[in-house]
Design a protein around this motif. Structure first.
Motif, PDB file in Angstrom:
ATOM      1  N   ARG A 116       0.953  -1.192  -0.050  1.00  0.00           N
ATOM      2  CA  ARG A 116      -0.097   0.034  -0.046  1.00  0.00           C
ATOM      3  C   ARG A 116       0.851   1.393   0.055  1.00  0.00           C
ATOM      4  N   LEU A 117       2.148   1.194   0.763  1.00  0.00           N
ATOM      5  CA  LEU A 117       2.955   2.268   0.734  1.00  0.00           C
ATOM      6  C   LEU A 117       3.971   2.199  -0.372  1.00  0.00           C
ATOM      7  N   ASN A 118       4.049   1.286  -1.410  1.00  0.00           N
ATOM      8  CA  ASN A 118       5.108   1.236  -2.247  1.00  0.00           C
ATOM      9  C   ASN A 118       6.461   0.784  -1.441  1.00  0.00           C
TER      10      ASN A 118
HETATM   11  C1  LIG Z   1       2.298   3.887  -5.201  1.00  0.00           C
HETATM   12  O1  LIG Z   1       2.654   3.851  -6.379  1.00  0.00           O
HETATM   13  C2  LIG Z   1       1.490   3.945  -7.405  1.00  0.00           C
HETATM   14  C3  LIG Z   1       2.026   3.687  -8.787  1.00  0.00           C
HETATM   15  O2  LIG Z   1       3.114   4.392  -9.039  1.00  0.00           O
HETATM   16  C4  LIG Z   1       0.998   5.303  -7.138  1.00  0.00           C
HETATM   17  O3  LIG Z   1      -0.001   5.667  -7.939  1.00  0.00           O
HETATM   18  C5  LIG Z   1       0.448   5.597  -5.564  1.00  0.00           C
HETATM   19  O4  LIG Z   1       0.320   6.766  -5.530  1.00  0.00           O
HETATM   20  C6  LIG Z   1       1.974   5.144  -4.765  1.00  0.00           C
HETATM   21  N1  LIG Z   1       1.446   5.234  -3.446  1.00  0.00           N
HETATM   22  C7  LIG Z   1       1.986   5.685  -2.405  1.00  0.00           C
HETATM   23  C8  LIG Z   1       1.891   5.836  -1.071  1.00  0.00           C
HETATM   24  O5  LIG Z   1       3.220   6.388  -2.604  1.00  0.00           O
END
Ligand SMILES: *[C@@H]1O[C@H](CO)[C@@H](O)[C@H](O)[C@H]1NC(C)=O
Ligand SMILES: *[C@@H]1O[C@H](CO)[C@@H](O)[C@H](O)[C@H]1NC(C)=O
Length: 226
Positions: A116-118
């Motif tokens: 969720r937080l990448n």
């Molecule tokens: C995670 O990555 C996606 C795709 O690049 C992006 O849309 C999303 O905002 C990102 N989420 C965070 C929490 O950074």
């Protein structure tokens, strides 16, 4: 009779030393096994009435991913063991209220929380160092950390740090005082109740700190002394 320059302790002395060492260890490690701590005047004491000095280190588990920090770097048991080796007998393990009260957080597994937080790199690290927690619900991963501390004779104080997971503390972060955006008193009590219930039977969980650093524009002496 010592025939060399090196004096060897007599068997009796060696036995005393060993006993002394065991006693020393017992003194330092027994408290984690103590079921109940209480106070006697200004002292914290165990069930035998012996003084227990808490030497706690803080271990954050209240940040956005809601998993104890560092599990992407080393196995939980190795970290818990190091805490004990460094001379601490206790961890103040932080948690956010929403971990147990808000389904948008409490329903997540460790993997989902990091995705969720990448936090891809951290997740890969957790998979390598702590594969057993990856598919657990966050609260079960929290329990696994608590268990590991117990296995290493480390006592635990559950520290309610914030409501919404994230860095603490800012006066305007919504987590500062009763009535702030994320600090609904009933939800807070519900969270504390859930955690107290969940860990009531875990002997090395010796206490809870009810809230970190009340603060912000809403705090006032009437509410403080109510
Ligand atoms: C995670 O990555 C996606 C795709 O690049 C992006 O849309 C999303 O905002 C990102 N989420 C965070 C929490 O950074
Ligand atoms: C649950 O979490 C969301 C997202 O942080 C928040 O907006 C909402 O107020 C929370 N709900 C409760 C009941 O605490």
């Amino acid at each position: 009779m010592a025939t060399t320059g090196r004096v060897r302790p007599s068997p009796l002395l060696a036995a005393w030393l060993a006993l002394g060492f065991a006693w020393h260890c017992a003194l330092h490690h027994a408290p984690a096994a103590a079921v109940t701590l209480s106070t006697a005047s200004r002292w914290v004491v165990d069930e035998a009435g012996d003084r227990v000095k808490l030497a706690c280190v803080n271990w954050p588990s209240h940040l956005e991913p809601m998993l104890a920090e560092g599990l992407g770097k080393r196995p939980v048991g190795a970290i818990a063991g190091d805490v004990a080796t460094m001379g601490f007998n206790c961890v103040r393990l932080t948690w956010p209220t929403f971990l147990v009260t808000n389904a948008s957080y409490s329903s997540l597994t460790v993997e989902q929380s990091f995705q969720r937080l990448n936090l891809t790199e951290s997740l890969a690290g957790i998979r390598a160092n702590n594969p057993a927690v990856v598919d657990l619900k966050l609260i079960d991963a929290f329990k696994a950390v608590v268990s590991s501390l117990g296995e290493n004779n480390v006592m635990v104080i559950l520290d309610n740090h914030v409501s919404k997971p994230g860095w603490c503390c800012d006066n305007a972060d919504g987590n500062g005082f009763f009535g702030d955006g994320y600090f609904e008193p009933d939800v807070w009590v519900d969270g504390l109740t859930k955690m107290a219930t969940m860990f009531a039977g875990v002997p090395h969980v010796v206490g809870m700190s009810l809230r970190n650093e009340l603060r912000g524009p809403r705090q006032n002496s009437n509410d403080w002394y109510k």
